[in-house]
Structures are given as C-alpha cells and as structure tokens.
Design a protein around this motif. Sequence first.
Motif, PDB file in Angstrom:
ATOM      1  N   ARG A  26       0.852  -1.186   0.000  1.00  0.00           N
ATOM      2  CA  ARG A  26       0.000   0.000   0.000  1.00  0.00           C
ATOM      3  C   ARG A  26       0.888   1.237   0.000  1.00  0.00           C
ATOM      4  O   ARG A  26       1.104   1.862   1.033  1.00  0.00           O
ATOM      5  CB  ARG A  26      -0.924   0.008   1.220  1.00  0.00           C
ATOM      6  CG  ARG A  26      -1.861  -1.179   1.308  1.00  0.00           C
ATOM      7  CD  ARG A  26      -2.905  -1.123   0.176  1.00  0.00           C
ATOM      8  NE  ARG A  26      -3.768  -2.289   0.220  1.00  0.00           N
ATOM      9  CZ  ARG A  26      -3.669  -3.319  -0.636  1.00  0.00           C
ATOM     10  NH1 ARG A  26      -2.750  -3.335  -1.551  1.00  0.00           N
ATOM     11  NH2 ARG A  26      -4.501  -4.332  -0.547  1.00  0.00           N
ATOM     12  N   PRO A  38       4.189   0.778   3.881  1.00  0.00           N
ATOM     13  CA  PRO A  38       4.138   0.320   5.269  1.00  0.00           C
ATOM     14  C   PRO A  38       4.396  -1.185   5.336  1.00  0.00           C
ATOM     15  O   PRO A  38       3.858  -1.950   4.535  1.00  0.00           O
ATOM     16  CB  PRO A  38       2.708   0.644   5.717  1.00  0.00           C
ATOM     17  CG  PRO A  38       2.183   1.608   4.694  1.00  0.00           C
ATOM     18  CD  PRO A  38       2.921   1.322   3.420  1.00  0.00           C
ATOM     19  N   THR A  40       3.285  -3.838   6.705  1.00  0.00           N
ATOM     20  CA  THR A  40       2.173  -4.480   7.394  1.00  0.00           C
ATOM     21  C   THR A  40       2.375  -5.991   7.399  1.00  0.00           C
ATOM     22  O   THR A  40       3.142  -6.526   6.588  1.00  0.00           O
ATOM     23  CB  THR A  40       0.843  -4.163   6.675  1.00  0.00           C
ATOM     24  OG1 THR A  40       0.910  -4.717   5.355  1.00  0.00           O
ATOM     25  CG2 THR A  40       0.585  -2.660   6.620  1.00  0.00           C
ATOM     26  N   PRO A  41       1.685  -6.700   8.278  1.00  0.00           N
ATOM     27  CA  PRO A  41       1.790  -8.164   8.270  1.00  0.00           C
ATOM     28  C   PRO A  41       1.436  -8.765   6.907  1.00  0.00           C
ATOM     29  O   PRO A  41       2.076  -9.723   6.464  1.00  0.00           O
ATOM     30  CB  PRO A  41       0.803  -8.607   9.350  1.00  0.00           C
ATOM     31  CG  PRO A  41       0.760  -7.448  10.296  1.00  0.00           C
ATOM     32  CD  PRO A  41       0.879  -6.223   9.423  1.00  0.00           C
ATOM     33  N   GLU A  42       0.453  -8.194   6.222  1.00  0.00           N
ATOM     34  CA  GLU A  42       0.049  -8.703   4.912  1.00  0.00           C
ATOM     35  C   GLU A  42       1.164  -8.505   3.881  1.00  0.00           C
ATOM     36  O   GLU A  42       1.434  -9.402   3.077  1.00  0.00           O
ATOM     37  CB  GLU A  42      -1.228  -7.998   4.440  1.00  0.00           C
ATOM     38  CG  GLU A  42      -2.437  -8.227   5.313  1.00  0.00           C
ATOM     39  CD  GLU A  42      -2.461  -7.373   6.593  1.00  0.00           C
ATOM     40  OE1 GLU A  42      -3.241  -7.716   7.497  1.00  0.00           O
ATOM     41  OE2 GLU A  42      -1.706  -6.378   6.703  1.00  0.00           O
ATOM     42  N   TRP A  74      11.089  -7.937  12.413  1.00  0.00           N
ATOM     43  CA  TRP A  74       9.950  -8.193  11.536  1.00  0.00           C
ATOM     44  C   TRP A  74      10.359  -8.494  10.100  1.00  0.00           C
ATOM     45  O   TRP A  74       9.525  -8.668   9.236  1.00  0.00           O
ATOM     46  CB  TRP A  74       9.029  -6.969  11.539  1.00  0.00           C
ATOM     47  CG  TRP A  74       9.763  -5.690  11.239  1.00  0.00           C
ATOM     48  CD1 TRP A  74      10.405  -4.900  12.138  1.00  0.00           C
ATOM     49  CD2 TRP A  74       9.971  -5.082   9.969  1.00  0.00           C
ATOM     50  NE1 TRP A  74      10.986  -3.826  11.499  1.00  0.00           N
ATOM     51  CE2 TRP A  74      10.727  -3.912  10.170  1.00  0.00           C
ATOM     52  CE3 TRP A  74       9.571  -5.405   8.678  1.00  0.00           C
ATOM     53  CZ2 TRP A  74      11.104  -3.072   9.128  1.00  0.00           C
ATOM     54  CZ3 TRP A  74       9.951  -4.559   7.645  1.00  0.00           C
ATOM     55  CH2 TRP A  74      10.711  -3.405   7.879  1.00  0.00           C
ATOM     56  N   THR A 169       2.386   2.591  11.906  1.00  0.00           N
ATOM     57  CA  THR A 169       2.529   1.979  10.586  1.00  0.00           C
ATOM     58  C   THR A 169       1.154   1.763   9.938  1.00  0.00           C
ATOM     59  O   THR A 169       0.950   2.112   8.781  1.00  0.00           O
ATOM     60  CB  THR A 169       3.303   0.652  10.690  1.00  0.00           C
ATOM     61  OG1 THR A 169       4.602   0.922  11.229  1.00  0.00           O
ATOM     62  CG2 THR A 169       3.448  -0.019   9.338  1.00  0.00           C
ATOM     63  N   VAL A 170       0.216   1.216  10.692  1.00  0.00           N
ATOM     64  CA  VAL A 170      -1.108   0.922  10.116  1.00  0.00           C
ATOM     65  C   VAL A 170      -1.857   2.190   9.732  1.00  0.00           C
ATOM     66  O   VAL A 170      -2.709   2.162   8.839  1.00  0.00           O
ATOM     67  CB  VAL A 170      -1.979   0.054  11.059  1.00  0.00           C
ATOM     68  CG1 VAL A 170      -1.351  -1.319  11.261  1.00  0.00           C
ATOM     69  CG2 VAL A 170      -2.225   0.744  12.374  1.00  0.00           C
ATOM     70  N   VAL A 173      -1.570   3.010   6.083  1.00  0.00           N
ATOM     71  CA  VAL A 173      -2.419   2.226   5.191  1.00  0.00           C
ATOM     72  C   VAL A 173      -3.790   2.876   5.060  1.00  0.00           C
ATOM     73  O   VAL A 173      -4.299   3.058   3.955  1.00  0.00           O
ATOM     74  CB  VAL A 173      -2.563   0.771   5.702  1.00  0.00           C
ATOM     75  CG1 VAL A 173      -3.551  -0.014   4.855  1.00  0.00           C
ATOM     76  CG2 VAL A 173      -1.212   0.088   5.741  1.00  0.00           C
ATOM     77  N   SER A 174      -4.383   3.258   6.159  1.00  0.00           N
ATOM     78  CA  SER A 174      -5.733   3.843   6.127  1.00  0.00           C
ATOM     79  C   SER A 174      -5.733   5.281   5.627  1.00  0.00           C
ATOM     80  O   SER A 174      -6.781   5.828   5.332  1.00  0.00           O
ATOM     81  CB  SER A 174      -6.373   3.756   7.514  1.00  0.00           C
ATOM     82  OG  SER A 174      -5.606   4.462   8.468  1.00  0.00           O
TER      83      SER A 174
END
Length: 176
Positions: A26, A38, A40-42, A74, A169-170, A173-174
Amino acid sequence: MSYELQALIGPAELVAVAAAEVPAARPRLLAQGLALIPATPEFLAAFRVGDEATAAPAAAVSPSGTAASAGFDWFPGGLERRLAAWSKAGPIACVEADYFGGTGTQRAAVWADGRLDLGPITSAELEPFPPEGSPISRALRRLGARVTEGDDAVRDEFDAVGLGAHRATVSWVSAG
C-alpha cells in the motif's frame, strides 16, 4: 504519546515498481519525490509464502552483517533479496522507529546497486543522535531528501519528507 513505523522508503517511481510486484503493498507518497510502503503483516507475508527459507527467523536466513541480522525483528529473509533486486534501479531503505514518551529506538538500512549500501544504523533507547543525524534521517539523505534552509519548522530529513504525518505503521495504510 507513541510513534512506531516499519516501512520501506524510496523514490516514488521505484516504490511503484516494488508495489506492483506485491499485491499487499500500500504505497503512500511522501514529500521530495519519495514514497513508502508500510511493512504491514500482509505485505511481509508475501516474502514468506511458498519459501520455507524465508519463513525462518530473519537472523537465521541472513547470517552475516545484513539488515535482517541487525535487529529488524519483523524482516523476512525473502524481503532482503527483493530489496537487493529493486535497488538495482535506485536506492531503497528499510526503516523502523519505536518511541513512547519521547524515548525509543530507530533503525535504518539502505540498499543500492543490488547490495546493502548504508547501515544498518541503530540508535538505542536514550542514546543521543550523532551530529550526522538519526538513522532514519541519514537513510533519507542517502535517498536524496534535503532540509530546506530557513524552514524552522523542519528539523531534519524525517520532518522534511513528512514521516510525522502518522504515528503508527497501520495509519499509513488507512491514510490512502
């Protein structure tokens, strides 16, 4: 108040190419022609799927002097291989910051020309930044970010590119 960031940062064109290869990416534009993805886990899962070597802890797959073995907990090993490949088109950084109440840590590394080019650079909790700046600002400088003279609101490259826009971080995304 806290701040945490785990991301890849590079020139916007390079980040667009990287994002096109990873559907979970993203990308978000920053100032000065840079963009971030970011972590992200995904996004990170894309570097573990179908490859047992990359599913292992990062230090186990990157044993000597690489960013993964220098504290990026991570960081899947498959990502390091992709960073090296993407960096043949231009420098790309892996950055992380984790702060709470004004104290915390930063870590950054930059890949260029297919190899680890800068770092990993780490600042420990309560450790003052050296005269050359924080790990993230040093990485951003390597990517071409600059602080404009006379702008008192901008203290360093971190501020200059807008990394303070979101505190997690999340949230990047938003913010899309």
